[in-house]
Design an enzyme around this catalytic site. Structure first.
Site, short mmCIF file in Angstrom:
data_model
loop_
_atom_site.label_atom_id
_atom_site.label_comp_id
_atom_site.label_asym_id
_atom_site.label_seq_id
_atom_site.Cartn_x
_atom_site.Cartn_y
_atom_site.Cartn_z
N CYS A 2 -24.25 -12.09 -11.55
CA CYS A 2 -25.15 -12.84 -10.69
C CYS A 2 -25.62 -14.16 -11.31
O CYS A 2 -25.94 -14.22 -12.49
CB CYS A 2 -26.38 -12.01 -10.36
N ARG A 32 -19.27 -17.48 -12.55
CA ARG A 32 -19.72 -16.22 -13.13
C ARG A 32 -19.16 -15.01 -12.37
O ARG A 32 -19.18 -13.90 -12.88
CB ARG A 32 -21.26 -16.15 -13.10
N TRP A 80 -23.23 -10.47 -7.50
CA TRP A 80 -22.06 -9.67 -7.84
C TRP A 80 -22.53 -8.24 -7.65
O TRP A 80 -23.35 -7.75 -8.39
CB TRP A 80 -21.68 -9.94 -9.29
N ASN A 106 -31.13 -10.86 -11.50
CA ASN A 106 -29.88 -10.56 -12.20
C ASN A 106 -30.19 -9.38 -13.13
O ASN A 106 -31.14 -9.45 -13.89
CB ASN A 106 -29.44 -11.79 -13.00
N GLY A 107 -29.42 -8.31 -13.04
CA GLY A 107 -29.68 -7.15 -13.89
C GLY A 107 -29.71 -5.90 -13.04
O GLY A 107 -29.24 -5.89 -11.90
N GLU A 489 -3.55 -9.69 -25.55
CA GLU A 489 -4.19 -10.75 -24.77
C GLU A 489 -3.25 -11.22 -23.65
O GLU A 489 -3.68 -11.49 -22.53
CB GLU A 489 -4.59 -11.90 -25.71
N LYS A 493 -4.26 -11.14 -19.74
CA LYS A 493 -4.24 -12.33 -18.86
C LYS A 493 -3.47 -12.03 -17.58
O LYS A 493 -3.89 -12.41 -16.49
CB LYS A 493 -3.60 -13.53 -19.56
N GLU A 496 -5.54 -9.68 -15.38
CA GLU A 496 -6.72 -10.35 -14.81
C GLU A 496 -6.36 -11.34 -13.72
O GLU A 496 -7.01 -11.40 -12.68
CB GLU A 496 -7.45 -11.15 -15.91
N HIS A 512 7.76 4.84 -30.85
CA HIS A 512 6.92 6.05 -30.79
C HIS A 512 6.50 6.39 -29.36
O HIS A 512 5.58 7.18 -29.16
CB HIS A 512 5.68 5.86 -31.67
N LYS A 617 -17.42 -13.38 -14.94
CA LYS A 617 -17.28 -14.13 -16.19
C LYS A 617 -18.25 -13.60 -17.24
O LYS A 617 -17.94 -13.49 -18.40
CB LYS A 617 -17.57 -15.61 -15.91
C1 G6P Z 1 -15.55 -10.41 -19.08
C2 G6P Z 1 -14.62 -11.56 -18.78
C3 G6P Z 1 -13.59 -11.70 -19.90
C4 G6P Z 1 -14.30 -11.83 -21.24
C5 G6P Z 1 -15.27 -10.67 -21.49
C6 G6P Z 1 -16.15 -10.92 -22.70
O1 G6P Z 1 -14.90 -9.20 -18.98
O2 G6P Z 1 -13.96 -11.36 -17.55
O3 G6P Z 1 -12.79 -12.84 -19.68
O4 G6P Z 1 -13.34 -11.88 -22.25
O5 G6P Z 1 -16.14 -10.52 -20.38
O6 G6P Z 1 -17.00 -11.99 -22.41
P1 G6P Z 1 -17.80 -12.81 -23.49
O7 G6P Z 1 -18.61 -13.79 -22.71
O8 G6P Z 1 -18.65 -11.83 -24.23
O9 G6P Z 1 -16.81 -13.47 -24.39
#
Ligand code: G6P
Length: 622
Positions: A2, A32, A80, A106-107, A489, A493, A496, A512, A617
């Site tokens: 949020c 966000r 959100w 937010n929370g 990673e 990606k 996501e 394995h 985000k």
């Molecule tokens: C969320 C985002 C990711 C990010 C992770 C950690 O899951 O979608 O892209 O890597 O949070 O976020 P931070 O702000 O702690 O790096």
């Protein structure tokens, strides 16, 4: 998650500015992640509000159809969904039963059910399914008793359990906004004859560069000309002013089609800026921000990196380098697992928290736990004024600039660079490396922006391959040593951005189990170590062979000039990392093709690469 924006101007001159500032702020907070948006305004007219499920454009269209009155105060929110599905009704602001108060939040208010039951006994029923609505009613009850909004907020803050950044507007007093925060992020923006509130500085970066950090458990009353901060007991507290070093252009697309494209291209800058000002003219490392006493840093016997998502993979890369340089054991742990498993941490443990946003609740809870056990916490964070930065013993900022696209790219690269600076600093301090060795590593780090640029030159070839593979439904990524977290990673990606099932494995693990997944035409990305490390290299070349012989489609990232890979992979499916890049620096370049690939597959599928479905985000709930 949020996003919150608040604006407060002079009550004697209501205008459309309050609305416009809030809508612009909401647009800048879209990154966000959200599923609905809303706004409430107050001034000389009664409270007016509008909220709509879906994109901010839906809200803007509703305002066009049904204009809001001129106002001196406005609050806005991008939601959100946590409690209650995305809908117009569940969107914020929530309005009290008497239509006097509007709140955005937010929370999560954990005791909302008990509070709702108490309200029901008084005949006040919730119209939404949200926890937030409770706060609006509770505030109205206090106001009705004669309290002002500040006192009302203080009273209800004591009743709420969980996490909240709560901003309230009392339509009978449109000359002030009052906010309370516990665990969830909130910052104040300082203007001239007007002030702002935001869940992060992006909310008001177009209006002012002056901001105030709010501590844990604080309440703030903001008018056009004043900011008054108290704690939950009503005692005045200091809020630290800081200057926002992001500018408006940094939160715009700057000619790129998407923020993700822009941020991928900003990676050389992100590394350059993170390294800048951390070396003296003589080339010595200088990390002035490390306020942890040197004697403590000398005595630590273990480092635990806590982080989530991409940041955790940056930590995983850093483990290889820090252990190698400093001879200190480094554990990498997902922050949400760390907190609840009774980890072995004490005053000899250095906990390194890595977070782009500085607000990830899982990571925040992990560092609080670590500090309770007596550990020092060093944060590697990108966002100034964020909670993790504030609550850590020391902060090493990554200077990547705002990262708007939800999936992380430039933050990852700059987190690795910052962690490497930390590793080199510790190696020097603890006498593991000579000054000239450190200078050599720094010199190599300094060359990385140029090397990233070289990889970016292969962008079109990577995108072309991605477009030709847009129908893939399963992909495997393999890497060894520092290539392993890069493989993880790369898979993240693709999940996501393109919603493709992808898995990353340590290449040595292939035999394995994962080899059972290999079949005709399955795309397999392999990050091949430099031939200058023959033992590592030979083993991964064997993996190429094993995968190829089973008919899989190989996509390889290898060091320029590595002829061995061409025996197994089609040259149009090989991407090159610059020759002579040291092994430990390789992740900074080998991840680039994987980011571009995922971005382009997502685009080819017609997805919004900046705002992937279901993701936020900044994940501000546990
Ligand atoms: C969320 C985002 C990711 C990010 C992770 C950690 O899951 O979608 O892209 O890597 O949070 O976020 P931070 O702000 O702690 O790096």
């Amino acid at each position: 998650m949020c996003g919150i924006v608040g604006y407060i101007g002079k009550p004697e001159s209501p205008s459309d500015k309050a609305r416009d500032v809030v809508l612009e702020g909401l647009a800048r907070l879209e990154y966000r992640g959200y599923d609905s948006a809303g706004i409430a305004v107050a001034g000389s007219q009664p409270l007016a509000w509008l909220k709509r499920e879906g994109r901010l454009d839906n809200l803007k269209a509703a305002i066009e159809a049904e204009p809001l009155p001129p106002a001196s105060a406005a609050i806005g929110h991008t939601r959100w969904a946590t409690h209650g599905a995305p809908s117009d009704t569940n969107s914020h602001p929530h309005i009290s039963h008497d239509e006097r108060v509007a709140v955005v939040h937010n929370g999560i208010i954990e005791n909302h059910a008990a509070l709702a039951a108490e309200l029901a006994e008084r005949g006040i029923e919730r119209v939404s399914e949200t926890d937030t609505e409770i706060a609006a009613h509770l505030l109205a009850i206090e106001l009705e008793k004669g309290a002002d909004l500040l006192d009302a907020m203080r009273t209800i803050a004591g009743k709420l359990e969980g996490s909240f950044a709560l901003v309230a507007l009392d339509s009978q007093h449109p000359e002030r906004l009052v906010a309370a925060r516990r665990n969830s992020p909130l910052v104040v923006g300082l203007g001239e004859g007007e002030n702002y509130l935001g869940s992060d500085v992006a909310a008001f970066v177009g209006e002012t560069k002056r901001a105030l950090e709010l501590g844990q458990d604080t309440i703030v009353e903001v008018t056009a000309d004043s900011v008054n901060v108290i704690d939950f007991d009503g005692n005045p507290t200091q809020a630290k002013e800081f200057s926002v070093d992001w500018d408006l252009s940094a939160v715009a697309k700057g000619g790129y089609e998407t923020f993700m494209d822009k941020e991928i291209h900003e990676q050389p800058m992100a590394v350059r800026e993170t390294l800048r000002a951390r070396t003296t003219e003589q080339g010595n490392l200088q990390l002035d921000e490390l306020r942890i006493p040197e004697s403590i840093l000398r005595s630590i016997d273990k480092i635990i990196v806590v982080a989530c998502g991409t940041a955790a993979y940056a930590g995983h890369v850093a483990k290889y380098a820090i252990e190698h340089w400093c001879r200190i054991p480094v554990e990498i742990e997902l922050a949400h697992e760390f907190r609840y498993r009774d980890p072995v941490v004490n005053e000899k443990t250095l906990v390194v928290a890595i977070s782009q946003s500085g607000e990830t609740m899982d990571t925040l809870m992990a560092i609080r736990h670590a500090r309770e056990q007596g550990s020092k916490v060093l944060a590697i964070v990108n966002t100034q004024g964020s909670t993790i930065a504030r609550e850590s013993d020391a902060v090493l900022y990554t200077h990547a600039g705002p990262e708007i696209a939800v999936a992380s790219t430039k933050a990852f690269i700059s987190q690795i660079a910052a962690a490497y600076l930390l590793g080199l600093y510790l190696a020097e301090l603890r006498g593991n490396k000579y000054v000239d060795e450190i200078a050599g590593y720094l010199d190599e780090l300094g060359k990385m922006p140029g090397r990233i640029e070289q990889v970016l030159e292969q962008e079109e070839q990577i995108r072309e391959l991605a477009r030709s593979m847009a129908d893939i439904d399963s992909v495997i990524f393999l890497g060894r040593h520092v290539g392993y977290p890069v493989a993880l990673e790369g898979a993240l990606k693709l999940k996501e951005l393109a919603y493709v099932h992808a898995e990353g494995f340590a290449a040595g693990e292939l035999k394995h189990g994962p080899i059972a997944l290999i079949e005709e035409d399955l795309p397999v990305f392999v990050i091949v170590p430099t031939p200058r490390r023959p033992l590592l290299h030979a083993k991964v070349i064997s993996n190429l062979q094993e995968v190829r012989s089973r008919g899989a489609k190989l996509i390889v990232i290898a060091e320029e000039g590595d002829e061995d890979v061409l025996k197994y992979a089609d040259p149009s499916q090989v991407f090159w990392a610059p020759r002579t890049t040291p092994t430990l620096m390789m992740p900074l370049v080998t991840v680039i093709p994987l980011q571009i690939f995922a971005c382009e597959v997502a685009k080819a599928k017609g997805y919004d690469v900046d705002k992937p479905r279901n993701l936020a985000k900044s994940v501000t709930v546990e």
